[in-house]
Design a protein around this motif. Structure first.
Motif, mmCIF file in Angstrom:
data_model
loop_
_atom_site.group_PDB
_atom_site.id
_atom_site.type_symbol
_atom_site.label_atom_id
_atom_site.label_comp_id
_atom_site.label_asym_id
_atom_site.label_seq_id
_atom_site.Cartn_x
_atom_site.Cartn_y
_atom_site.Cartn_z
ATOM 1 N N GLY A 43 65.756 21.365 57.536
ATOM 2 C CA GLY A 43 66.506 20.293 56.888
ATOM 3 C C GLY A 43 67.787 19.918 57.611
ATOM 4 O O GLY A 43 68.168 18.753 57.659
ATOM 5 N N ASN A 44 68.460 20.906 58.191
ATOM 6 C CA ASN A 44 69.713 20.588 58.887
ATOM 7 C C ASN A 44 69.501 20.291 60.370
ATOM 8 O O ASN A 44 70.459 20.069 61.095
ATOM 9 N N GLY A 45 68.245 20.294 60.833
ATOM 10 C CA GLY A 45 67.932 19.910 62.209
ATOM 11 C C GLY A 45 68.064 21.014 63.236
ATOM 12 O O GLY A 45 67.898 20.768 64.425
ATOM 13 N N THR A 46 68.334 22.256 62.809
ATOM 14 C CA THR A 46 68.427 23.361 63.758
ATOM 15 C C THR A 46 67.077 23.598 64.425
ATOM 16 O O THR A 46 67.010 23.887 65.620
ATOM 17 N N VAL A 47 66.000 23.466 63.672
ATOM 18 C CA VAL A 47 64.638 23.607 64.195
ATOM 19 C C VAL A 47 63.951 22.257 64.058
ATOM 20 O O VAL A 47 64.032 21.612 63.013
ATOM 21 N N ARG A 48 63.290 21.816 65.095
ATOM 22 C CA ARG A 48 62.589 20.524 65.110
ATOM 23 C C ARG A 48 61.086 20.747 64.950
ATOM 24 O O ARG A 48 60.585 21.844 65.123
ATOM 25 N N GLY A 49 60.368 19.686 64.644
ATOM 26 C CA GLY A 49 58.916 19.746 64.526
ATOM 27 C C GLY A 49 58.466 20.452 63.255
ATOM 28 O O GLY A 49 57.468 21.170 63.269
ATOM 29 N N CYS A 50 59.182 20.241 62.175
ATOM 30 C CA CYS A 50 58.886 20.929 60.917
ATOM 31 C C CYS A 50 58.047 20.105 59.957
ATOM 32 O O CYS A 50 57.762 20.559 58.854
ATOM 33 N N GLY A 51 57.691 18.903 60.307
ATOM 34 C CA GLY A 51 56.904 18.080 59.393
ATOM 35 C C GLY A 51 57.735 17.584 58.224
ATOM 36 O O GLY A 51 58.937 17.379 58.325
ATOM 37 N N GLN A 52 57.060 17.407 57.084
ATOM 38 C CA GLN A 52 57.677 16.792 55.907
ATOM 39 C C GLN A 52 58.849 17.574 55.327
ATOM 40 O O GLN A 52 59.723 16.993 54.678
ATOM 41 N N ILE A 53 58.869 18.873 55.529
ATOM 42 C CA ILE A 53 59.909 19.691 54.901
ATOM 43 C C ILE A 53 61.313 19.311 55.378
ATOM 44 O O ILE A 53 62.288 19.511 54.662
ATOM 45 N N GLN A 54 61.419 18.696 56.556
ATOM 46 C CA GLN A 54 62.737 18.327 57.055
ATOM 47 C C GLN A 54 63.435 17.305 56.156
ATOM 48 O O GLN A 54 64.657 17.231 56.144
ATOM 49 N N TRP A 55 62.667 16.545 55.375
ATOM 50 C CA TRP A 55 63.263 15.551 54.486
ATOM 51 C C TRP A 55 63.422 16.062 53.051
ATOM 52 O O TRP A 55 64.101 15.439 52.257
ATOM 53 N N GLU A 56 62.780 17.162 52.733
ATOM 54 C CA GLU A 56 62.864 17.672 51.371
ATOM 55 C C GLU A 56 62.845 19.205 51.334
ATOM 56 O O GLU A 56 61.954 19.819 50.774
ATOM 57 N N PRO A 57 63.848 19.853 51.933
ATOM 58 C CA PRO A 57 63.833 21.313 52.035
ATOM 59 C C PRO A 57 63.728 22.081 50.721
ATOM 60 O O PRO A 57 63.149 23.158 50.704
ATOM 61 N N PRO A 58 64.212 21.585 49.592
ATOM 62 C CA PRO A 58 64.076 22.395 48.371
ATOM 63 C C PRO A 58 62.714 22.269 47.694
ATOM 64 O O PRO A 58 62.504 22.814 46.620
ATOM 65 N N SER A 59 61.764 21.569 48.313
ATOM 66 C CA SER A 59 60.495 21.279 47.652
ATOM 67 C C SER A 59 59.447 22.380 47.738
ATOM 68 O O SER A 59 58.393 22.253 47.133
ATOM 69 N N VAL A 60 59.686 23.438 48.475
ATOM 70 C CA VAL A 60 58.697 24.507 48.570
ATOM 71 C C VAL A 60 58.735 25.337 47.295
ATOM 72 O O VAL A 60 59.755 25.927 46.966
ATOM 73 N N GLU A 61 57.625 25.336 46.576
ATOM 74 C CA GLU A 61 57.508 26.150 45.374
ATOM 75 C C GLU A 61 56.133 26.781 45.367
ATOM 76 O O GLU A 61 55.131 26.093 45.475
ATOM 77 N N GLY A 62 56.106 28.084 45.243
ATOM 78 C CA GLY A 62 54.834 28.778 45.141
ATOM 79 C C GLY A 62 54.314 28.735 43.723
ATOM 80 O O GLY A 62 55.024 28.338 42.796
ATOM 81 N N PRO A 63 53.068 29.135 43.535
ATOM 82 C CA PRO A 63 52.516 29.150 42.188
ATOM 83 C C PRO A 63 53.221 30.174 41.307
ATOM 84 O O PRO A 63 53.772 31.155 41.800
#
Length: 103
Positions: A43-63
């Motif tokens: 999200g902060n651009g430190t790592v590139r090539g992350c796909g969609q998560i770069q625009w919505e970092p808090p969206s990862v939720e497991g079951p």
């Protein structure tokens, strides 16, 4: 004296009942920012090539029910969500790491 004591006990009972009625279970989602998570690194651009998560970092939720019913090993960083599978890529160990100490 007895009337004051009764009033005090009734008041404390009501206060305690209100507290119990409003207390719920803890629920949370998002990511850690200290130490920085893979989501935040993207999200902060430190790592590139992350796909969609770069625009919505808090969206990862497991079951619900993790770890008993959580994502399989190797899919934990993306929460088992294929949209964010780039987070599960080990990148040859090139993810920035933070040294942690117990305590």
């Amino acid at each position: 004296m007895q009337r004051k004591l009764t009033s005090l006990l009734v008041g404390l009972g009501l206060l305690g009942g209100t507290f119990l009625a409003t207390a719920g279970t803890a629920q949370g989602h998002g990511y850690t920012d200290s130490p920085v998570s893979r989501q935040q690194l993207c999200g902060n651009g430190t790592v590139r090539g992350c796909g969609q998560i770069q625009w919505e970092p808090p969206s990862v939720e497991g079951p619900k029910g993790f770890p008993t019913r959580g994502p399989a090993d190797g899919r934990i960083c993306a929460g088992g969500n294929g949209r964010f599978s780039e987070l599960d890529d080990p990148r040859g160990g090139a993810w920035p790491a933070t040294a942690l100490a117990a305590g």
